[in-house]
Scaffold this motif. Structure first.
Motif, PDB file in Angstrom:
ATOM      1  N   ILE A 182       0.793  -1.110   0.050  1.00 52.61           N
ATOM      2  CA  ILE A 182      -0.152   0.275   0.174  1.00 52.61           C
ATOM      3  C   ILE A 182       0.807   1.201   0.129  1.00 52.61           C
ATOM      4  N   LEU A 183       1.940   1.209   0.852  1.00 47.80           N
ATOM      5  CA  LEU A 183       2.826   2.401   0.768  1.00 47.80           C
ATOM      6  C   LEU A 183       3.482   2.721  -0.368  1.00 47.80           C
ATOM      7  N   CYS A 184       3.839   1.418  -1.427  1.00 48.94           N
ATOM      8  CA  CYS A 184       4.592   1.935  -2.463  1.00 48.94           C
ATOM      9  C   CYS A 184       3.400   2.250  -3.713  1.00 48.94           C
ATOM     10  N   GLY A 185       2.201   2.109  -3.664  1.00 43.17           N
ATOM     11  CA  GLY A 185       1.309   2.439  -4.554  1.00 43.17           C
ATOM     12  C   GLY A 185       1.014   1.126  -5.174  1.00 43.17           C
ATOM     13  N   GLU A 186       1.196   0.080  -4.798  1.00 45.31           N
ATOM     14  CA  GLU A 186       1.038  -1.225  -5.675  1.00 45.31           C
ATOM     15  C   GLU A 186      -0.141  -1.681  -5.488  1.00 45.31           C
ATOM     16  N   SER A 187      -0.901  -1.332  -4.088  1.00 45.92           N
ATOM     17  CA  SER A 187      -2.338  -1.772  -3.885  1.00 45.92           C
ATOM     18  C   SER A 187      -2.941  -0.583  -3.209  1.00 45.92           C
ATOM     19  N   PHE A 188      -4.214  -0.482  -3.095  1.00 42.43           N
ATOM     20  CA  PHE A 188      -5.049   0.580  -2.449  1.00 42.43           C
ATOM     21  C   PHE A 188      -5.597  -0.214  -1.442  1.00 42.43           C
ATOM     22  N   GLY A 189      -5.870   0.739  -0.426  1.00 40.72           N
ATOM     23  CA  GLY A 189      -6.414   0.324   1.056  1.00 40.72           C
ATOM     24  C   GLY A 189      -7.859   0.819   1.202  1.00 40.72           C
ATOM     25  N   THR A 190      -8.470  -0.198   2.118  1.00 43.51           N
ATOM     26  CA  THR A 190      -9.819   0.415   2.702  1.00 43.51           C
ATOM     27  C   THR A 190      -9.825   0.431   4.120  1.00 43.51           C
ATOM     28  N   ALA A 191     -10.537   1.504   4.580  1.00 44.48           N
ATOM     29  CA  ALA A 191     -10.513   1.840   6.085  1.00 44.48           C
ATOM     30  C   ALA A 191     -11.705   2.815   6.463  1.00 44.48           C
ATOM     31  N   MET A 192     -12.048   2.939   7.590  1.00 40.40           N
ATOM     32  CA  MET A 192     -13.140   3.661   8.225  1.00 40.40           C
ATOM     33  C   MET A 192     -12.618   5.000   8.498  1.00 40.40           C
ATOM     34  N   LEU A 193     -13.046   6.258   8.092  1.00 37.21           N
ATOM     35  CA  LEU A 193     -12.697   7.066   8.415  1.00 37.21           C
ATOM     36  C   LEU A 193     -13.593   7.674   9.914  1.00 37.21           C
ATOM     37  N   LEU A 194     -12.391   8.306  10.810  1.00 37.38           N
ATOM     38  CA  LEU A 194     -12.911   8.357  12.077  1.00 37.38           C
ATOM     39  C   LEU A 194     -12.868   9.927  12.523  1.00 37.38           C
ATOM     40  N   HIS A 195     -13.684  10.191  13.407  1.00 33.32           N
ATOM     41  CA  HIS A 195     -14.020  11.823  13.864  1.00 33.32           C
ATOM     42  C   HIS A 195     -12.718  11.740  14.675  1.00 33.32           C
ATOM     43  N   VAL A 196     -12.156  12.966  14.709  1.00 35.02           N
ATOM     44  CA  VAL A 196     -11.000  13.566  15.539  1.00 35.02           C
ATOM     45  C   VAL A 196     -11.273  13.394  17.125  1.00 35.02           C
ATOM     46  N   GLY A 197     -10.369  12.376  17.908  1.00 37.49           N
ATOM     47  CA  GLY A 197     -10.430  12.424  19.244  1.00 37.49           C
ATOM     48  C   GLY A 197     -11.590  11.596  19.482  1.00 37.49           C
ATOM     49  N   LYS A 200     -15.462   7.770  16.529  1.00 38.18           N
ATOM     50  CA  LYS A 200     -16.920   7.643  16.025  1.00 38.18           C
ATOM     51  C   LYS A 200     -16.560   7.662  14.472  1.00 38.18           C
ATOM     52  N   PRO A 201     -17.039   6.636  13.605  1.00 34.80           N
ATOM     53  CA  PRO A 201     -16.741   6.482  12.333  1.00 34.80           C
ATOM     54  C   PRO A 201     -17.702   7.646  11.498  1.00 34.80           C
ATOM     55  N   ILE A 202     -17.019   7.959  10.342  1.00 36.88           N
ATOM     56  CA  ILE A 202     -17.901   8.857   9.474  1.00 36.88           C
ATOM     57  C   ILE A 202     -18.309   8.197   8.126  1.00 36.88           C
ATOM     58  N   CYS A 203     -17.287   7.383   7.572  1.00 32.02           N
ATOM     59  CA  CYS A 203     -17.880   6.466   6.388  1.00 32.02           C
ATOM     60  C   CYS A 203     -16.688   5.773   5.890  1.00 32.02           C
ATOM     61  N   PRO A 204     -16.804   4.713   5.287  1.00 29.18           N
ATOM     62  CA  PRO A 204     -15.857   3.890   4.712  1.00 29.18           C
ATOM     63  C   PRO A 204     -15.100   4.498   3.637  1.00 29.18           C
ATOM     64  N   VAL A 205     -13.542   4.366   3.632  1.00 29.81           N
ATOM     65  CA  VAL A 205     -12.958   5.399   2.477  1.00 29.81           C
ATOM     66  C   VAL A 205     -12.029   4.268   1.662  1.00 29.81           C
ATOM     67  N   THR A 206     -11.669   4.580   0.464  1.00 28.96           N
ATOM     68  CA  THR A 206     -10.710   3.963  -0.153  1.00 28.96           C
ATOM     69  C   THR A 206      -9.478   4.953  -0.271  1.00 28.96           C
ATOM     70  N   TYR A 207      -8.255   4.790  -0.291  1.00 32.60           N
ATOM     71  CA  TYR A 207      -7.173   5.311  -0.031  1.00 32.60           C
ATOM     72  C   TYR A 207      -5.946   4.774  -0.924  1.00 32.60           C
ATOM     73  N   LEU A 208      -5.163   5.554  -1.876  1.00 31.00           N
ATOM     74  CA  LEU A 208      -4.467   5.106  -2.768  1.00 31.00           C
ATOM     75  C   LEU A 208      -3.024   6.051  -2.737  1.00 31.00           C
ATOM     76  N   TRP A 209      -1.790   5.369  -2.194  1.00 30.34           N
ATOM     77  CA  TRP A 209      -0.621   6.355  -2.394  1.00 30.34           C
ATOM     78  C   TRP A 209       0.100   6.379  -3.591  1.00 30.34           C
ATOM     79  N   ARG A 210       0.436   7.634  -4.180  1.00 30.52           N
ATOM     80  CA  ARG A 210       1.224   7.730  -5.327  1.00 30.52           C
ATOM     81  C   ARG A 210       2.512   7.107  -5.367  1.00 30.52           C
ATOM     82  N   PRO A 211       2.794   6.144  -6.150  1.00 28.72           N
ATOM     83  CA  PRO A 211       4.073   5.493  -6.375  1.00 28.72           C
ATOM     84  C   PRO A 211       5.185   6.359  -6.253  1.00 28.72           C
ATOM     85  N   PHE A 212       6.376   5.909  -5.762  1.00 26.65           N
ATOM     86  CA  PHE A 212       7.748   6.641  -5.709  1.00 26.65           C
ATOM     87  C   PHE A 212       7.905   7.143  -7.019  1.00 26.65           C
ATOM     88  N   HIS A 213       8.291   6.214  -7.873  1.00 29.50           N
ATOM     89  CA  HIS A 213       8.906   6.726  -9.056  1.00 29.50           C
ATOM     90  C   HIS A 213       8.094   7.667 -10.118  1.00 29.50           C
TER      91      HIS A 213
END
Length: 800
Positions: A182-197, A200-213
């Motif tokens: 995931i960190l290298c951008g070869e795969s995308f991740g799924t998680a729950m977005l939480l309120h600060v502190g 409490k969940p807000i919604c499920p999100v999909t995130y993708l890192w930009r590859p290094f090169h």
């Protein structure tokens, strides 16, 4: 005889005195005036149907120039435009997708979350059997461009710290191999977005890192100080709330560490097309033809094809050859040719590498062919491509703001018409000349391919991320090649069939659930108001009482049967109570094994029969036959008071023998005699409740607020079974593996499993838990098997 002579008097040439004439005729004029006044009631205005047009002297050209264009014409021109960024906005600010015109002709459109979205095909919402067959045998396509994309820019250390506060699970909590991909951008991740502190969940999100090169740095010189980019997709119903939460964390990071984290919304810049089904990859092979492969694509192909090619280097023409070569959640960067330029013969006869060379050779307009036997395939291309606009040299990360839009449809039609005339050696006599050479367009598009798979291949699909201006250019070729378009309703059916939760229907702990169900209840109320009082059914809650005290241990009721839940002790049925609306419990849904384990430690419930995956090294079969776990769970170890905390687990419900579970159905805890009644008797009538109790099962305390009502009748008390959860997504008609999605309270579910295991022989114990399900307007209980998903997988944050 004297001749008589006549004398002719000549008319006077003098002027007539008008005043004297009027005075002589005054009496006649006054009488005429009085008659006309009486007839017209003193209204001397000219009648509208008797008026003459005063603009009849004007020419038609003049009237056409001064006449305002009709709304229908103005709206058609507006919707046919294809700007580089943004959505087409209506007068009230509601956005329209780029495929809105196509959907509006075929689908029911509903205004939701600030968009006009396709709900489904016209009709009462049926046709699920045909849709599931199409999913199992063909391909489905859905325009998901309404999802909001957030761009985060900062150093790697700052972004990792940010994601640790916002996401659950964060990339650091994943396995080392998955976290590195995931960190290298070869795969995308799924998680729950939480309120600060607040966690409490807000919604499920999909995130993708930009590859290094792709960031202008070498992999050998990578460090945490390099600027990294992250794309994060979230649902539009909570996009404003999620963006504010992320900006708040960025501001706190800036105040504490002094590190600047940029948070920008890419709303209206990126589009997304979801392709799913057994034939999804085959239709991708027909539509997507790469011109050039980036280093990232070749690297991913080398890693993923290593086992299948025995160490051989993959070539360019087999990048989309085998679907098995791509791992789950894999990301592939491609630069593909405009699919409208390709015909069926080109796709079927020309390989990818040869296709790229042939398209570039077409711009030279030569009569010699560089490939034998490819002359006919070239003739199928509608027009010659310009080499200077052939492809975007950079990938989607670089060219999102500077990518050139595709060729306009009317220009493409003109080119095809000109080619047809040239084929028949005819001259184009039309006065409209093609302006293609003056248009700033591109013949290729950078895209990102994201593979989606879930639960041993039940979900097979791909997501195509592309510039928003290219969505329409890809949509029509997909539909014409056999992809079946679906709306939000059909997407919900597919999610239930594969066992995935659907946002926001299956997320009662998120704020979007309350607003969504409130709007749904209002729509149902308006529909019921149109019916006569005799045809109105009794009201049932749409916004279910998830935080009711009936789900807590201390407020449970004892059962009249000899076999009872061990948690229902010390409380009499006659001590029924009505819970005040302000005395509510806090609810949460455990979506990771770590979260469930933390909850069990919090309530001192480590002895409960809940087995998160990875918590125990032994197999589940050995845990079922072990009497030690049962003796520990049935001990007198007191549980901490749940007072203000309820934790739910997502379960898959499968009917034991028969029954259909609808949305909103109540999941109840059966007696052991109820299970024996269903398992030992093939023609048993089952368990029923009185008709009067069905309509009084819930009590509306305030508008939109409901609570359980304890039974008062003796027969109702005998048939009453304690609720432990609700069904959030009902059965899909026509499914070969019919299952419903529900949420059950964790402690009550564990106690129910203890009650069933303690009275069953070890070899006959099941991993699933027997539960009873009753639809809100039904009197019959149905026996079902509940599968706890966190006992089969590490997390349950994947959504559809």
């Amino acid at each position: 005889m004297a001749a008589s002579t006549t004398t002719r008097q000549t008319p006077s040439t003098g002027n007539v005195n008008a005043f004297k004439y009027a005075e002589s005729r005054a009496a006649e004029l006054e009488s005429l005036q009085s008659i006309i006044s009486n007839r017209l009631n003193d209204d001397f205005r000219t009648r509208r149907n008797k008026r003459r047009r005063t603009t009849s002297f004007a020419t038609k050209t003049g009237r056409r120039n001064k006449q305002k264009t009709s709304r229908r014409v103005r709206r058609r021109v507006e919707l046919q435009n294809n700007p580089e960024h943004g959505f087409v906005v209506s007068g009230d600010g509601t956005k329209r997708l780029r495929t809105h015109v196509w959907h509006a002709k075929r689908f029911s459109i509903q205004k939701m979350w600030g968009f006009y979205l396709p709900l489904g095909v016209h009709g009462p919402g049926r046709g699920s059997r045909s849709l599931l067959n199409c999913y199992r045998q063909g391909a489905l396509i859905h325009d998901a461009s309404f999802y909001t994309v957030i761009l985060l820019k900062a150093s790697q250390e700052a972004l990792l710290s940010l994601l640790t506060q916002l996401l659950m699970p964060s990339p650091s909590h994943c396995s080392e191999h998955l976290s590195q991909r995931i960190l290298c951008g070869e795969s995308f991740g799924t998680a729950m977005l939480l309120h600060v502190g607040q966690n409490k969940p807000i919604c499920p999100v999909t995130y993708l890192w930009r590859p290094f090169h792709q960031q202008g740095t070498d992999e050998e010189t990578e460090s945490s100080s390099n600027l990294r980019h992250i794309w994060m997709w979230m649902h539009p119903s909570v996009s404003a709330q999620g963006l504010d939460c992320i900006k708040l964390v960025c501001q706190n990071t800036m105040n504490e560490t002094g590190v600047m984290v940029d948070c920008v919304s890419l709303d209206g810049q990126l589009g997304r097309i979801d392709v799913m089904g057994e034939g999804a990859f085959q239709i991708l092979q027909k539509i997507l033809h790469p011109l050039t492969l980036s280093e990232k694509s070749l690297k991913l192909k080398n890693l993923s094809m290593k086992e299948h090619t025995n160490g051989c280097e993959p070539t360019q023409n087999n990048i989309l050859e085998k679907e098995e070569s791509f791992s789950s959640h894999a990301v592939l960067s491609l630069n593909v040719v405009d699919p409208r330029f390709l015909s069926t013969k080109v796709v079927a006869a020309v390989p990818d590498a040869q296709l790229a060379g042939d398209l570039l050779d077409l711009s030279e307009d030569t009569n010699k062919d560089s490939h034998a036997g490819s002359h006919h395939e070239k003739e199928d291309v509608p027009f010659t491509l310009q080499s200077q606009n052939e492809c975007n040299s950079s990938d989607l990360w670089d060219s999102i703001e500077k990518v050139q839009p595709p060729m306009e449809e009317h220009l493409l039609c003109q080119e095809r018409h000109k080619k047809s005339l040239d084929f028949f050696c005819l001259k184009d006599t039309s006065s409209v000349k093609s302006s293609r050479t003056q248009e700033n367009f591109s013949t290729s598009c950078p895209i990102l391919l994201m593979r989606r798979s879930y639960r041993s291949g039940l979900l097979k699909g791909w997501s195509i991320v592309l510039p928003i201006s290219w969505v329409k250019a890809f949509w029509i070729p997909f539909v014409t090649r056999g992809a079946h378009a679906i709306g939000l309703r059909e997407k919900h059916w597919i999610s239930c069939d594969v066992g995935l939760p659907y946002f926001p229907s299956d997320f009662p702990d998120c704020p979007a659930y309350s607003s969504f169900m409130a709007n749904k209840a209002e729509a149902v109320e308006q529909t019921m108001d149109c019916r006569s009082p005799a045809m109105k059914p009794f009201k049932v809650p749409m916004l279910l009482p998830w935080n009711s005290r009936c789900f807590t241990i201390n407020d449970g009721i004892s059962q009249s049967s000899a076999v009872t839940l061990s948690c229902n002790r010390g409380v009499n049925v006659d001590q029924s109570h009505d819970v005040p609306p302000n005395d509510l419990c806090e609810i949460s849904v455990a979506r990771t094994c770590k979260e469930l384990t933390s909850f069990l430690h919090e309530i001192s419930g480590d002895h409960l029969l809940l087995f998160p995956k990875g918590l125990n090294a032994d197999s589940f079969s050995s845990l079922m036959i072990s009497e030690t776990n049962i003796s520990q769970a049935s001990g007198t170890v007191p549980l901490a008071s749940q007072g203000n905390r309820l934790c739910y687990l997502r379960v898959l419900l499968r009917a034991f023998r028969e029954g259909v579970f609808d949305e909103g159905a109540v999941i109840c805890a059966p007696h052991f005699s109820d299970i024996s009644l269903w398992t030992r008797s093939e023609n048993g009538e089952g368990l029923h409740v009185p008709d009067a109790f069905v309509s009084s099962y819930f009590k509306e305390q305030s508008p939109g607020k409901w609570e359980f009502q304890m039974p008062e009748d003796a027969a109702a008390r005998e048939a009453y079974r304690r609720p432990i959860g609700f069904v959030t997504t009902g059965f899909v008609r026509g499914s070969k593996r019919p299952s419903a999605i529900g949420l059950c309270e964790a402690v009550l579910l564990a106690q129910l499993r203890l009650d069933q295991w303690s009275q069953t022989y070890p070899k006959k114990r099941r991993k699933e838990v027997f539960v009873l399900v009753r639809n809100l307007r039904s009197t019959a209980y149905r026996l079902a098997l509940a599968t706890i998903l966190l006992e089969e997988q590490e997390d349950d944050v994947e959504s559809f």
